[in-house]
Design an enzyme around this catalytic site. Structure first.
Site, mmCIF file in Angstrom:
data_model
loop_
_atom_site.group_PDB
_atom_site.id
_atom_site.type_symbol
_atom_site.label_atom_id
_atom_site.label_comp_id
_atom_site.label_asym_id
_atom_site.label_seq_id
_atom_site.Cartn_x
_atom_site.Cartn_y
_atom_site.Cartn_z
ATOM 1 N N LYS A 188 55.500 -73.607 15.716
ATOM 2 C CA LYS A 188 55.547 -72.177 16.067
ATOM 3 C C LYS A 188 56.159 -71.487 14.851
ATOM 4 O O LYS A 188 57.376 -71.514 14.640
ATOM 5 C CB LYS A 188 56.427 -71.982 17.314
ATOM 6 C CG LYS A 188 56.086 -70.755 18.147
ATOM 7 C CD LYS A 188 56.217 -69.454 17.417
ATOM 8 C CE LYS A 188 57.645 -68.992 17.277
ATOM 9 N NZ LYS A 188 57.772 -67.772 16.439
ATOM 10 N N GLU A 264 69.153 -76.691 12.359
ATOM 11 C CA GLU A 264 69.623 -76.255 11.031
ATOM 12 C C GLU A 264 69.875 -74.763 11.157
ATOM 13 O O GLU A 264 68.934 -73.974 11.232
ATOM 14 C CB GLU A 264 68.537 -76.489 9.966
ATOM 15 C CG GLU A 264 68.175 -77.931 9.744
ATOM 16 C CD GLU A 264 69.268 -78.713 9.040
ATOM 17 O OE1 GLU A 264 70.213 -78.097 8.537
ATOM 18 O OE2 GLU A 264 69.166 -79.946 9.029
ATOM 19 N N CYS A 299 69.443 -69.779 3.351
ATOM 20 C CA CYS A 299 70.448 -70.287 4.298
ATOM 21 C C CYS A 299 71.717 -70.723 3.581
ATOM 22 O O CYS A 299 72.809 -70.540 4.088
ATOM 23 C CB CYS A 299 69.872 -71.417 5.126
ATOM 24 S SG CYS A 299 69.252 -72.757 4.123
ATOM 25 N N GLU A 398 77.289 -64.191 9.334
ATOM 26 C CA GLU A 398 76.207 -64.220 8.355
ATOM 27 C C GLU A 398 75.445 -62.894 8.378
ATOM 28 O O GLU A 398 75.145 -62.367 9.450
ATOM 29 C CB GLU A 398 75.247 -65.347 8.759
ATOM 30 C CG GLU A 398 74.118 -65.541 7.803
ATOM 31 C CD GLU A 398 73.155 -66.616 8.301
ATOM 32 O OE1 GLU A 398 72.788 -66.585 9.488
ATOM 33 O OE2 GLU A 398 72.766 -67.454 7.491
HETATM 34 P P1 NAD Z 1 65.730 -66.727 14.333
HETATM 35 O O1 NAD Z 1 66.651 -67.732 14.941
HETATM 36 O O2 NAD Z 1 65.700 -65.368 14.875
HETATM 37 O O3 NAD Z 1 64.217 -67.264 14.417
HETATM 38 C C1 NAD Z 1 63.865 -68.537 13.950
HETATM 39 C C2 NAD Z 1 62.627 -68.990 14.690
HETATM 40 O O4 NAD Z 1 62.957 -69.144 16.071
HETATM 41 C C3 NAD Z 1 61.447 -68.016 14.623
HETATM 42 O O5 NAD Z 1 60.251 -68.739 14.508
HETATM 43 C C4 NAD Z 1 61.521 -67.336 15.983
HETATM 44 O O6 NAD Z 1 60.276 -66.865 16.440
HETATM 45 C C5 NAD Z 1 62.005 -68.468 16.868
HETATM 46 N N1 NAD Z 1 62.655 -68.047 18.108
HETATM 47 C C6 NAD Z 1 63.334 -66.889 18.341
HETATM 48 N N2 NAD Z 1 63.758 -66.851 19.635
HETATM 49 C C7 NAD Z 1 63.347 -68.002 20.203
HETATM 50 C C8 NAD Z 1 63.483 -68.556 21.513
HETATM 51 N N3 NAD Z 1 64.126 -67.904 22.506
HETATM 52 N N4 NAD Z 1 62.926 -69.770 21.775
HETATM 53 C C9 NAD Z 1 62.288 -70.445 20.790
HETATM 54 N N5 NAD Z 1 62.109 -69.968 19.552
HETATM 55 C C10 NAD Z 1 62.644 -68.761 19.254
HETATM 56 O O7 NAD Z 1 66.047 -66.765 12.770
HETATM 57 P P2 NAD Z 1 65.363 -65.921 11.611
HETATM 58 O O8 NAD Z 1 65.867 -64.533 11.703
HETATM 59 O O9 NAD Z 1 63.907 -66.181 11.596
HETATM 60 O O10 NAD Z 1 65.978 -66.661 10.325
HETATM 61 C C11 NAD Z 1 67.241 -66.413 9.841
HETATM 62 C C12 NAD Z 1 68.218 -67.491 10.278
HETATM 63 O O11 NAD Z 1 67.764 -68.785 9.875
HETATM 64 C C13 NAD Z 1 69.555 -67.322 9.598
HETATM 65 O O12 NAD Z 1 70.577 -67.546 10.525
HETATM 66 C C14 NAD Z 1 69.554 -68.421 8.536
HETATM 67 O O13 NAD Z 1 70.792 -68.856 8.096
HETATM 68 C C15 NAD Z 1 68.827 -69.497 9.239
HETATM 69 N N6 NAD Z 1 68.328 -70.486 8.265
HETATM 70 C C16 NAD Z 1 68.925 -71.718 8.213
HETATM 71 C C17 NAD Z 1 68.477 -72.676 7.280
HETATM 72 C C18 NAD Z 1 69.094 -74.061 7.210
HETATM 73 O O14 NAD Z 1 68.510 -74.949 6.580
HETATM 74 N N7 NAD Z 1 70.216 -74.306 7.830
HETATM 75 C C19 NAD Z 1 67.430 -72.350 6.422
HETATM 76 C C20 NAD Z 1 66.876 -71.060 6.489
HETATM 77 C C21 NAD Z 1 67.328 -70.141 7.430
#
Ligand code: NAD
Length: 494
Positions: A188, A264, A299, A398
């Protein structure tokens, strides 16, 4: 990579995209679609399916059927290796096309996107392809009348949910080891950047991956994502994203089939500069890249800067100078150092964070404003805020944007206690020419990675993942295989 080649691709027509299920492009169950709005100019350039629970269910059925059929799950490791190596080659052949498509979707500066997305994804797929025929089971050290064998088996159907900052790179960190070990996968993608993962699935099919082994269902997190997380026939979820969604996925697992969940999550990574840093100017320059590249949407970004008081003024002068040299511009222009913030929504979150930090007492030294408004896109000048204290939101939370929180410290103990004063533990860095201090800091800082005299660039050979509320499980390196396989014991009387 030439500017002329990029310019030929930058306004290529992108047809409305369907789902990718069972080895082919597939119309959705419903009619709902999402606009793909480019943060470069704020305009929609195509649409994707707003997938629902029925689309997810169909993809999972196809994935399960493929897994049970065995054409991939029971294929020889050498066969899986051959197909995945072919996939890596195809990604490389289409690297520029994929990179430009991704930049139109999420705004990352092209020079970084080209390396971090298609090239890194190809490297990751190749790494796991090459490793898969070198993984052995175990023979336990038993008595002579017993043979204890430990087999490593794929889990079954793996759900992959990734964020928009580097969807292909992060997707490959999960899809690579999952496929190499014989699993079927349902991805997804992030609703704000789905196009490159759809393209990856097409190329995988072209490389010879059997139908149904890799499926992509686009859509929103709360609908398609949650349907995947709640499904009773998904064996594991590999997730990168925010802490809030990570918590939600654990709940979904508990409410459904106790699927295993790898998380992650976010970070608020400390970058600690000691007075004995080998080269203060170099440290400042690298620190600037460590927070501001991809508009801070990394991240592991070093979003908290801790500078020893005795070099504070010298270091800050170098830091502000290096920041002033950064060109924020069209991400498809090779001369831009920083591209667009991924969406108008994210831009406003970033701007609000800067305002709130000032209200809490931080001093804005530069940036933090919307720029290039006339482009219609989402651009922000890199922000540096000083006098940020552990009580402030900007210290703990963050932003995921180009916003740097700065403070000063006096000695090693002070540095460690400030560095560890957040709920996160993803990345960190220390700058020092003292070897003993460097090793002491590596031990003392609670984070999945401690850079020493550099920032970023840790390659596929080392694990990436968090301590504390930055999650658990590890992407990258051979350790990632543990997340996609199970151990089975055969206990045989002889
Ligand atoms: P997000 O958590 O909003 O979304 C991530 C994914 O989860 C998207 O595909 C989204 O559609 C999906 N999602 C959202 N709600 C959901 C639900 N209820 N059920 C299932 N899936 C759902 O994050 P974002 O805004 O896309 O990305 C930013 C975040 O990602 C930041 O917190 C960043 O630090 C983190 N990040 C972490 C790493 C790492 O390796 N640790 C790497 C990159 C980004």
């Amino acid at each position: 990579m030439q500017q002329a080649q990029i310019d030929r691709l930058r306004s290529a027509t992108v047809p409305a995209r369907q789902l990718f299920i069972g080895g082919r492009s597939k119309a959705a169950n419903g009619e709902a679609r999402l606009d793909v709005v480019s943060p470069i100019d704020g305009r929609s350039f195509t649409t994707i399916v707003d997938g629902d629970a029925q689309d997810i269910d169909l993809a999972i059925k196809q994935a399960r059927q493929a897994f049970d059929g065995g054409s991939w799950s029971r294929a020889t490791p050498t066969h899986r290796k051959k197909v995945l190596l072919r996939l890596a080659e195809l990604i490389e052949q289409h690297a520029l096309e994929i990179a430009v498509l991704g930049v139109r979707d999420n705004g990352t500066e092209i020079a970084m996107a080209y390396k971090a997305e298609p090239l890194s994804a190809a490297g990751t797929i190749r790494y796991y392809a090459e490793a898969i025929d070198k993984l052995y089971g175990e023979i336990a050290p038993t008595g002579r009348d017993i043979l204890g064998l430990v087999h490593r088996e794929p889990l079954g159907v793996v759900g992959v949910i990734v964020p928009w900052n580097f969807p292909l790179m992060i997707g490959a960190w999960k899809i690579g080891p999952a496929l190499a070990t014989g699993n079927s996968v349902v991805v997804k993608p992030p609703e704000a950047a789905s196009l490159t993962l759809l393209r990856l699935a097409e190329l995988a099919s072209e490389a010879g991956l059997p139908d149904g082994v890799l499926n992509v269902v686009t859509g929103r997190g709360a609908s398609a994502g949650e349907a995947l997380a709640l499904h009773m026939d998904v064996d594991a979820l590999a997730f990168t994203g925010s802490g809030a969604v990570g918590r939600r996925l654990l709940e979904c697992s508990a409410r459904s089939n106790l699927k295993r969940v790898h998380l992650e999550l976010g970070g608020k990574s400390p970058n600690v500069v000691f007075a004995d840093a080998p080269d203060i100017r170099q440290a400042a320059k690298t620190s600037v890249n460590g927070i501001f590249r991809n508009s801070g949407q990394v991240c592991v970004a070093g979003s908290r800067l801790l500078v020893q008081s005795s070099v504070y003024d010298e270091f800050m002068e170098a830091l502000l100078g290096a920041t002033a040299n950064l060109k924020v511009g069209d991400p498809l222009d090779l001369t831009s150092d920083i591209g667009a913030v991924s969406s108008a929504g994210q831009l406003h979150k970033n701007l609000d964070a800067v305002v709130r930090a000032q209200e809490e007492g931080a001093t804005r030294l530069t940036g933090g404003e919307q720029i290039r408004v006339e482009s219609g896109g989402s651009f922000m000048s890199p922000a540096i805020l000083a006098d940020v204290t552990p009580g402030m939101e900007l210290w703990r939370e963050e932003v995921f944007g180009p916003v740097l929180a700065v403070t000063r410290f006096d000695d090693d103990d002070d540095a460690v206690s400030l560095a560890n004063a957040t709920p996160y533990g993803l990345a960190s860095a220390v700058w020092t020419g003292n070897l003993s201090r460097a090793h002491r800091m590596v031990r003392a800082i609670n984070a999945g990675v401690v850079h020493v005299n550099t920032y970023g660039g840790a390659d596929i050979t080392v694990p990436l993942g968090g301590f504390k509320q930055s999650g658990f499980g590890r992407d990258k390196s051979l350790h990632a295989f543990y997340g996609y396989t199970d151990l089975k014991t055969a206990w045989i009387a002889l």
